[in-house]
Design a protein around this motif. Structure first.
Motif, mmCIF file in Angstrom:
data_model
loop_
_atom_site.group_PDB
_atom_site.id
_atom_site.type_symbol
_atom_site.label_atom_id
_atom_site.label_comp_id
_atom_site.label_asym_id
_atom_site.label_seq_id
_atom_site.Cartn_x
_atom_site.Cartn_y
_atom_site.Cartn_z
ATOM 1 N N VAL A 1 0.841 -1.201 0.000
ATOM 2 C CA VAL A 1 0.000 0.000 0.000
ATOM 3 C C VAL A 1 0.875 1.250 0.000
ATOM 4 O O VAL A 1 0.617 2.213 -0.742
ATOM 5 C CB VAL A 1 -0.955 0.003 1.205
ATOM 6 C CG1 VAL A 1 -1.747 1.310 1.265
ATOM 7 C CG2 VAL A 1 -1.907 -1.178 1.133
ATOM 8 N N PHE A 2 1.927 1.239 0.819
ATOM 9 C CA PHE A 2 2.805 2.410 0.876
ATOM 10 C C PHE A 2 3.501 2.650 -0.457
ATOM 11 O O PHE A 2 3.681 3.799 -0.871
ATOM 12 C CB PHE A 2 3.846 2.255 1.979
ATOM 13 C CG PHE A 2 4.756 3.444 2.105
ATOM 14 C CD1 PHE A 2 4.307 4.607 2.707
ATOM 15 C CD2 PHE A 2 6.046 3.422 1.579
ATOM 16 C CE1 PHE A 2 5.119 5.720 2.800
ATOM 17 C CE2 PHE A 2 6.867 4.531 1.665
ATOM 18 C CZ PHE A 2 6.406 5.691 2.285
ATOM 19 N N ASP A 3 3.898 1.603 -1.144
ATOM 20 C CA ASP A 3 4.577 1.766 -2.435
ATOM 21 C C ASP A 3 3.706 2.526 -3.424
ATOM 22 O O ASP A 3 4.213 3.270 -4.275
ATOM 23 C CB ASP A 3 4.951 0.398 -3.010
ATOM 24 C CG ASP A 3 6.109 -0.264 -2.273
ATOM 25 O OD1 ASP A 3 6.796 0.437 -1.506
ATOM 26 O OD2 ASP A 3 6.310 -1.477 -2.450
ATOM 27 N N VAL A 4 2.383 2.356 -3.332
ATOM 28 C CA VAL A 4 1.465 3.098 -4.199
ATOM 29 C C VAL A 4 1.289 4.523 -3.684
ATOM 30 O O VAL A 4 1.395 5.496 -4.436
ATOM 31 C CB VAL A 4 0.093 2.392 -4.267
ATOM 32 C CG1 VAL A 4 -0.882 3.210 -5.112
ATOM 33 C CG2 VAL A 4 0.242 0.990 -4.840
ATOM 34 N N ALA A 5 1.045 4.668 -2.387
ATOM 35 C CA ALA A 5 0.754 5.982 -1.810
ATOM 36 C C ALA A 5 1.941 6.929 -1.906
ATOM 37 O O ALA A 5 1.757 8.142 -2.074
ATOM 38 C CB ALA A 5 0.332 5.816 -0.347
ATOM 39 N N GLU A 6 3.145 6.396 -1.786
ATOM 40 C CA GLU A 6 4.349 7.229 -1.750
ATOM 41 C C GLU A 6 4.528 8.047 -3.018
ATOM 42 O O GLU A 6 5.133 9.121 -2.993
ATOM 43 C CB GLU A 6 5.568 6.331 -1.530
ATOM 44 C CG GLU A 6 6.862 7.081 -1.279
ATOM 45 C CD GLU A 6 8.062 6.157 -1.160
ATOM 46 O OE1 GLU A 6 9.073 6.579 -0.578
ATOM 47 O OE2 GLU A 6 7.996 5.020 -1.670
ATOM 48 N N THR A 7 4.004 7.587 -4.141
ATOM 49 C CA THR A 7 4.247 8.249 -5.423
ATOM 50 C C THR A 7 3.138 9.215 -5.830
ATOM 51 O O THR A 7 3.224 9.839 -6.885
ATOM 52 C CB THR A 7 4.413 7.196 -6.536
ATOM 53 O OG1 THR A 7 3.189 6.475 -6.688
ATOM 54 C CG2 THR A 7 5.537 6.224 -6.202
ATOM 55 N N LEU A 8 2.099 9.370 -5.010
ATOM 56 C CA LEU A 8 0.972 10.216 -5.406
ATOM 57 C C LEU A 8 1.370 11.685 -5.454
ATOM 58 O O LEU A 8 2.006 12.196 -4.531
ATOM 59 C CB LEU A 8 -0.190 10.043 -4.430
ATOM 60 C CG LEU A 8 -0.894 8.690 -4.409
ATOM 61 C CD1 LEU A 8 -1.955 8.669 -3.315
ATOM 62 C CD2 LEU A 8 -1.523 8.379 -5.769
ATOM 63 N N PRO A 9 0.969 12.415 -6.482
ATOM 64 C CA PRO A 9 1.211 13.859 -6.525
ATOM 65 C C PRO A 9 0.277 14.595 -5.578
ATOM 66 O O PRO A 9 -0.737 14.041 -5.123
ATOM 67 C CB PRO A 9 0.922 14.221 -7.985
ATOM 68 C CG PRO A 9 -0.066 13.190 -8.424
ATOM 69 C CD PRO A 9 0.306 11.922 -7.704
#
Length: 645
Positions: free
Chosen positions: A514-522
């Motif tokens: 989940v963090f791997d996805v959230a970390e890249t959000l603009p």
């Protein structure tokens, strides 16, 4: 799951400390009431209390394991859950490793043998564990990336002791020659921030292994500390036509995380408030458990309860819902035992309703899911909007910005524009210090006798900000919260208060995938269109009931501002202040004056609201009465209070 305690002797003869380990283990009986065990060789001694969740009949600890030709080379003691243990075991079996249990602990040891210290990067879960390598005579102690599970340690001339709870180390202090002075710097940090920031504790000789870190320890040596998790927030811009794919990716990651977090050989329930985070988790959990039980808590006072919304959510997803309403009398009576379980004070009154809802949940289940971490990962705090409102100041030349700062400072309090000018001309490093700060420095000096300006909150936040210099302002705020508020308040209360009731809490948002996805959000997918957690809300649009999708989260709000001024808690608070033997640390006359000012303000509707500042002081005074004065004895199971600390 569970509690561990261990000691690595400086000069061998660890067996001398086996009795001390056994005597200290009951201090955290609540963490593992199902079984207890110890193990030692010449260099190390391990103790363990188990809360049986997975492979109940076989995965006993301390666990000994070895590869072919080296039987029992390693010894493990492990607190937590590895949610991808099935996949890891299959991978390691493919590499030729053999397993004697169906549990997750064995995969840690085999993984450590294969990958060495890099094993932490393969683990998807929450953990604090120690692996002793008899061949290399080296101890490896590690903690999960977010700090969901705790790890305390202390080093003396006799060796290094480490434990899931500080009480166990306190119980062994005399055996290992450990001094137990109050750490005055940590006290100022606590008073300033409402929690004791890692790696500190309020006892000067006891520290915490930081979240996302590991230590290697050899007999007679100081622990060598290493950070293995340091997020970079590598933000990627998302074109409008790609947004739906991002929302789908978030939903997929969270669905997978919840599925993995449901792995257990016991019943799993879910906490449920009125917000999107816990509702999303409960909704997804229901897919794996048709008979899901959900739990919430609240107060009778109007405006301080999400019981009705939570009940509506439970009905919408088809879960059986259980409610615990907490009275002021129950609230006050629980505070000493809560401070005992915490080890160090946390000045968050939401701890108290959490304690009661956890106690209620434990009557029905052994594991619960909860929504912690969504705000930090997906941009859920309203304050994260601030950089957008101040963006124009970034284009102002430095000389003009200095002039504007002087203008803002000169304006009288309450004048429109003063706050905007002051915030816009103040660097984020000085402006944002996390989600809680009880006192400004002038107020701090008023109550804390030994306050020193160099010990203010910036001493805690500056090293964290130094690691985020290349990030955008919102990501810097998230990064700071990961290493302050999340691990200092939210995860401490999540672990300590649920484990106080022998209940395991799992947090699917705080998951590697989940963090791997959230970390890249603009930024525009975090705070956008006047709302927070924009991408998460869009991702959950087809999952959570409509009535919570855009509702502001309250969590477990507590009416202490009213109670401290009224018949519920005023006399209680006054008695705590008068009885406390903290005169050399705190100005009790000023604190009593604050209590009177607060009471007058709540009565007249005009004046300062000191409730959070008062609660910060009261929590410390109760803690001090238990752990330093030894005047307060919490009303808990005497199995857990066998030693005079």
């Amino acid at each position: 799951m569970c509690g561990l305690l261990g000691f690595i002797a400086a000069h061998g003869s660890a067996e001398k400390y086996a009795d001390a380990i056994s005597a200290a283990l009951p201090c955290m009986h609540h963490r593992g009431p199902d079984e207890s065990g110890t193990w030692h060789d010449d260099a190390v001694c391990f103790g363990f209390n188990r809360l049986s969740i997975i492979d109940i009949a076989h995965s006993h600890q301390p666990l000994q394991w070895g590869p072919a030709g080296e039987p029992d080379r390693y010894a493990l003691t492990f607190n937590g859950e590895i949610y991808n243990y099935v996949e890891l075991r299959e991978e390691l079996q493919g590499l030729g490793y053999h397993f004697a249990t169906e549990g997750d602990g064995e995969t840690i040891v085999a993984g450590f043998h294969h990958w060495g210290t890099d094993v932490v990067h393969h683990l998807r879960g929450m953990f604090g564990f120690a692996v002793w390598d008899k061949v290399k005579q080296s101890l490896f102690v590690a903690r999960d990336q977010f700090g969901i599970k705790p790890m305390y340690y202390a080093t003396t001339a006799q060796g290094t002791v480490f434990a899931s709870e500080k009480k166990c180390i306190l119980a062994m202090a005399e055996d290992i020659g450990l001094r137990l002075d109050v750490d005055l710097r940590a006290l100022e940090h606590y008073t300033d921030l409402q929690y004791v920031p890692e790696p500190e504790s309020l006892h000067a000789g006891i520290r915490r292994l930081e979240s996302g870190s590991y230590a290697t320890i050899q007999p007679g040596q100081q622990p060598q500390l290493h950070r293995w998790f340091d997020p970079k927030f590598p933000v990627r811009q998302v074109a409008p036509h790609d947004r739906e794919a991002v929302f789908a990716k978030i939903a997929e990651a969270l669905e997978d995380s919840v599925a993995k977090h449901m792995r257990a050989d016991v019943t799993v329930g879910s906490f449920l408030s009125g917000g999107i985070d816990s509702t999303a988790i409960a909704t997804l959990a229901k897919r794996h458990n048709p008979n899901l039980l959900t739990f919430t808590t609240g107060f009778e006072r109007q405006g301080y309860s999400e019981v009705d919304v939570a009940a509506e959510s439970a009905a919408a997803i088809g879960a059986k819902h259980i409610v615990k309403v907490v009275s002021p009398e129950e609230f006050a009576a629980a505070v000493p035992k809560i401070m005992w379980y915490l080890d160090d004070p946390v000045a968050d009154p939401a701890l108290v309703p959490l304690y009661f809802v956890a106690a209620e949940a434990r009557k029905h289940v052994k594991v619960v899911l909860s929504g912690e971490g969504a705000d930090e990962l997906f941009g859920g705090y309203t304050i994260y909007k601030e950089p957008l409102s101040l963006a124009a100041f970034e284009r102002v030349p430095s000389p003009l910005k200095k002039i504007l700062a002087r203008v803002g400072s000169a304006l009288p309090d309450g004048v429109r524009g003063k706050s905007l000018l002051e915030r816009g001309t103040t660097p984020i490093e000085a402006r944002y210090y996390g989600n809680a700060r009880s006192f400004n420095y002038a107020q701090l000096e008023r109550v804390l006798r030994l306050a020193r300006p160099e010990w203010d909150h910036r001493e805690v936040t500056a090293p964290i900000y130094a690691r985020s210099a290349q990030m955008d302002p919102v990501a810097r705020m998230q990064h700071l919260d990961l290493f302050t508020w999340l691990r200092g308040d939210i995860l401490v209360k999540a672990d300590k208060i649920t484990m106080a009731n022998s209940l395991e809490l799992r947090v699917p948002f705080l998951d590697k995938v989940v963090f791997d996805v959230a970390e890249t959000l603009p930024v525009d997918l975090k705070v956008s269109n006047g709302t927070t957690k924009y991408a998460l809300r869009q991702a959950m649009e087809r999952i959570v009931p409509p009535h919570v999708l855009h509702r502001k989260k309250l969590g477990f709000p507590v009416p202490i501002r009213h109670w401290l001024a009224g018949p519920e808690l005023y006399d209680w608070a006054q008695q705590i202040i008068r009885d406390s033997q903290t005169d050399d640390l705190l100005n009790k006359a000023e604190i009593l004056q604050m209590l009177e000012e607060h009471r007058a303000a709540m009565t007249t509707g005009s004046g300062p609201d000191h409730s959070r500042r008062l609660w910060t002081i009261l929590a410390f005074m109760v803690w001090y009465g238990i752990f330093v004065e030894k005047r307060i004895t919490p009303e808990i199971d005497q199995k857990e209070y066998p030693v005079q600390l």
